[in-house]
Design an enzyme around this catalytic site. Structure first.
Site, short mmCIF file in Angstrom:
data_model
loop_
_atom_site.label_atom_id
_atom_site.label_comp_id
_atom_site.label_asym_id
_atom_site.label_seq_id
_atom_site.Cartn_x
_atom_site.Cartn_y
_atom_site.Cartn_z
N ASP A 195 0.87 -1.20 -0.12
CA ASP A 195 -0.11 -0.04 -0.10
C ASP A 195 0.70 1.39 -0.05
O ASP A 195 1.48 1.66 1.04
CB ASP A 195 -0.91 -0.09 1.15
CG ASP A 195 -1.95 -1.04 1.09
OD1 ASP A 195 -1.80 -1.93 0.28
OD2 ASP A 195 -3.20 -0.84 1.81
N LYS B 64 -7.12 3.44 -3.53
CA LYS B 64 -7.56 3.34 -1.91
C LYS B 64 -7.58 4.83 -1.38
O LYS B 64 -6.99 5.61 -1.75
CB LYS B 64 -6.27 2.69 -1.34
CG LYS B 64 -6.66 2.62 0.24
CD LYS B 64 -5.45 1.78 0.89
CE LYS B 64 -5.43 2.24 2.37
NZ LYS B 64 -4.27 1.35 3.24
N LYS C 85 -10.38 0.10 -2.64
CA LYS C 85 -10.30 0.03 -1.29
C LYS C 85 -10.76 1.13 -0.61
O LYS C 85 -9.86 2.40 -0.27
CB LYS C 85 -9.05 -0.52 -0.66
CG LYS C 85 -8.80 -0.73 0.78
CD LYS C 85 -7.26 -1.09 1.00
CE LYS C 85 -7.01 -1.18 2.50
NZ LYS C 85 -5.83 -1.67 2.85
#
Length: 329
Positions: A166, A229, A265
């Site tokens: 991430d 995300k 996400k």
């Protein structure tokens, strides 16, 4: 040869979908992204009140939500013991009797997300489970460390066993409209990840406008992001329904343009089971059923799982229990 399940990669998008290779930066398409904020907010406001699922249907949707959770600990006082306990929860996210009662005894979460130093204990604790380890990287959460160190951090985390990375983008590139710099940064991060799949954290609460969110989403996908995300969870404003709507529609446009599916996400602030149902219904309506799987949708959450477990216990027994009975570890 090990199977994908044994290697802890069966939740990854490239196992189920052709991996997004990215494309050349198309400035015309990036700059064409414009968002009507009032229209987006009106649409988002209708979602919580328009969808209601009950009884067995609700239990099924909540189980799907569990399978899409990145169970996360990103605290300064994390220890190997804490991570091992969290991984045990990831393996069995709900009490065994409740899982048996709903007919899903093998249900697990989508991944476990940790800082770099906690990768090794997480990999050890999840060995053989098929649950991937995700690591936050690139100077998380601010992303302001020297660029070469951010790239090196990705390599270190992949070498340590993380199969998902991430990354955080440089918000200044978005705020100054330097889309080429954002694209080049994201391409470098994607290359450093190798076979590990990469989630691009946009930190949407710090991007100023929904138009910036749409443009940043498109640039990161063009640069090869496997997921986009919303947030690090450390910003003042994290995942919201309007931001999610904008990002999902950017994903849909990118799919129509290239034929490649990119995952989504939402992270930060999603702590109630009823909220997870709203997000899942939005995914179904905006992107379709194909995205309702952990290889294309994740919740970045920790406390969410506890509330879902309470709701499942109510479904099975008819009674609510205290939150402390459903600890995360």
């Amino acid at each position: 040869m090990q199977t994908a399940e044994r290697q802890g990669t069966h939740q990854l998008p490239q196992v189920h979908e052709p991996r997004n290779p990215g494309m050349a930066l198309d400035m015309d398409r990036v700059l064409s992204q414009r968002v009507n904020r009032s229209a987006v907010e009106r649409r988002a406001a209708t979602l919580p009140g328009r969808r209601s699922v009950k009884k067995a249907h609700q239990a099924a949707w909540l189980a799907r939500a569990i399978s899409c959770i990145d169970l996360t600990t990103l605290a300064g006082d994390d220890t190997p013991g804490r991570v091992a306990r969290l991984c045990a929860k990831a393996r069995q996210p709900v009490r065994a009797d409740l899982l048996d009662a709903i007919g899903l005894p093998d249900l697990t979460v989508g991944a476990v997300c940790v800082y770099h130093d906690m990768i090794a204990p997480a990999v050890k604790a999840l060995d053989g489970s098929g649950i991937p380890v995700a690591a936050v990287s690139t100077g998380f959460p601010a992303g302001l460390s020297p660029f070469h160190l951010r790239v090196a951090e990705i390599g270190e985390s992949v070498s340590a066993g993380a199969s998902e990375i991430d990354i955080v983008i440089s918000r200044r590139h978005v705020l100054t409209g330097d889309w080429q710099a954002l694209y080049d940064e994201m391409r470098a991060f994607r290359a450093a990840c190798g076979e590990a799949h990469v989630k691009a954290i946009l930190a949407t609460g710090e991007l100023g406008t929904l138009t910036n969110v749409a443009r940043a989403s498109m640039v990161c996908m063009m640069a090869g992001a496997d997921f986009i995300k919303t947030s690090t969870g450390k910003e003042g404003v994290n995942a919201t329904l309007p931001v999610s709507l904008v990002m999902m529609r950017a994903i849909r446009e990118y799919y129509d343009l290239t034929g490649y599916r990119v995952g989504y996400k939402p992270a930060g602030g999603i702590s109630k089971a009823k909220d997870s149902l709203v997000y899942l219904s939005m995914v179904k309506e905006e992107l379709g059923d194909r995205w309702l799987r952990p290889h294309l949708f994740r919740f970045g959450a920790s406390s969410l799982l506890g509330d879902i477990e309470r709701q499942l216990e109510h479904h099975v027994t008819g009674a609510y229990s205290a939150g402390w009975r459903h600890a995360m570890a």
